[in-house]
Design an enzyme around this catalytic site. Structure first.
Site, PDB file in Angstrom:
ATOM      1  N   ASP A  15       0.784  -1.248   0.000  1.00 51.69           N
ATOM      2  CA  ASP A  15       0.000   0.000   0.000  1.00 51.69           C
ATOM      3  C   ASP A  15       0.811   1.291   0.000  1.00 51.69           C
ATOM      4  O   ASP A  15       0.497   2.236   0.735  1.00 51.69           O
ATOM      5  CB  ASP A  15      -0.952   0.008   1.196  1.00 51.69           C
ATOM      6  CG  ASP A  15      -1.958  -1.117   1.161  1.00 51.69           C
ATOM      7  OD1 ASP A  15      -1.960  -1.902   0.197  1.00 51.69           O
ATOM      8  OD2 ASP A  15      -2.761  -1.222   2.110  1.00 51.69           O
ATOM      9  N   LYS A 128      -6.824  -4.938  -3.070  1.00 45.55           N
ATOM     10  CA  LYS A 128      -7.531  -5.551  -1.945  1.00 45.55           C
ATOM     11  C   LYS A 128      -8.526  -4.555  -1.356  1.00 45.55           C
ATOM     12  O   LYS A 128      -8.498  -3.372  -1.663  1.00 45.55           O
ATOM     13  CB  LYS A 128      -6.554  -6.020  -0.867  1.00 45.55           C
ATOM     14  CG  LYS A 128      -5.738  -4.898  -0.233  1.00 45.55           C
ATOM     15  CD  LYS A 128      -4.735  -5.438   0.769  1.00 45.55           C
ATOM     16  CE  LYS A 128      -3.861  -4.360   1.372  1.00 45.55           C
ATOM     17  NZ  LYS A 128      -4.579  -3.399   2.207  1.00 45.55           N
ATOM     18  N   CYS A 182      -1.942  -2.623   7.806  1.00 47.71           N
ATOM     19  CA  CYS A 182      -1.881  -3.536   6.666  1.00 47.71           C
ATOM     20  C   CYS A 182      -0.587  -4.344   6.600  1.00 47.71           C
ATOM     21  O   CYS A 182      -0.603  -5.510   6.201  1.00 47.71           O
ATOM     22  CB  CYS A 182      -2.119  -2.769   5.370  1.00 47.71           C
ATOM     23  SG  CYS A 182      -3.787  -2.062   5.283  1.00 47.71           S
TER      24      CYS A 182
END
Length: 241
Positions: A15, A128, A182
């Protein structure tokens, strides 16, 4: 624990997106953009057999967005709502979900990988968090631990665990944003999926910087090794190409 030339390794860069980076990200992580150089060095190492980038990639009506809930329980960072398991037959399972500012909406500039990351070196880019009714911090499973592709493919664009197994991967290294969400969840779920897993400290940052010591404790308790860039395991991944 050593890595040998007979062991195949993967790098998962989590990310590294505009909305998670200063100066303009809607959910910017302090120092998030500053780790790009370390990540690029990892992306260049000869010892990785597969390089994966992940993206949060939410629909506009995502359950974690504070603006999608009525007042007064719609304050980013402080409010939470009850989230139900989307798996058939498990709808009775519920857990609290913290609310966030709108971030990383699919096909918007905020969801793009920052240009400082040498994304062209990656073999795969995986989206995701695409299911509107469930959070997905980890690229391996949603917030309820659902990993069955029949359920999870509504949330993620690829079954990463299956892809890694098909390529004979044993060791997984996880870096990126954010260390307390994450990155942590991806690393812990990598262990659950059967991979030896490391998080490299210099290549991750947290939403709450002071949380890192506690996060390291969680990771290590789950079987994840937290290592420095200078650890022999990292340096043993070979020179930068």
């Amino acid at each position: 624990m050593a890595i040998t030339g007979l062991t195949k390794s993967a790098l998962i860069v989590v990310d590294m997106q505009e909305d998670f980076c200063p100066p303009n990200g809607s959910l910017a992580v302090q120092g998030g953009r500053d780790i790009a150089s370390a990540i690029n060095s990892l992306l260049s190492k000869s010892g990785f057999d597969i390089l994966i980038l992940t993206q949060d990639y939410h629909p506009r009506d995502h359950i974690s967005f504070a603006r999608n809930h009525p007042e007064p329980n719609n304050k980013p960072f402080t409010s939470s709502i009850t989230m139900k398991n989307p798996a058939p037959g498990k709808e009775f399972e519920a857990k609290p979900q913290q609310l966030w500012p709108v971030h990383c909406v699919a096909d918007t500039p905020g969801a793009e990988i920052i240009p400082e990351i040498e994304a062209w070196k990656a073999n795969l880019v995986v989206q995701k968090g695409m299911h509107s009714q469930v959070e997905m911090y980890s690229v391996f499973a949603d917030a309820f631990g659902n990993r069955d592709p029949g359920i999870n493919m509504q949330s993620v664009s690829m079954d990463v665990a299956a892809t890694l197994r098909e390529r004979g991967i044993i060791d997984v290294f996880v870096v990126g944003l954010a260390g307390d969400y994450c990155v942590k969840c991806t690393a812990i779920d990598a262990v659950k999926a059967g991979f030896r897993t490391w998080v490299i400290e210099e290549a991750t940052r947290c939403v709450v910087p002071d949380a890192w010591d506690a996060v390291k404790g969680e990771l290590e308790a789950a079987g994840v090794s937290v290592v420095s860039w200078w650890d022999p395991i990292v340096q043993g991944l070979g020179p930068c190409l």
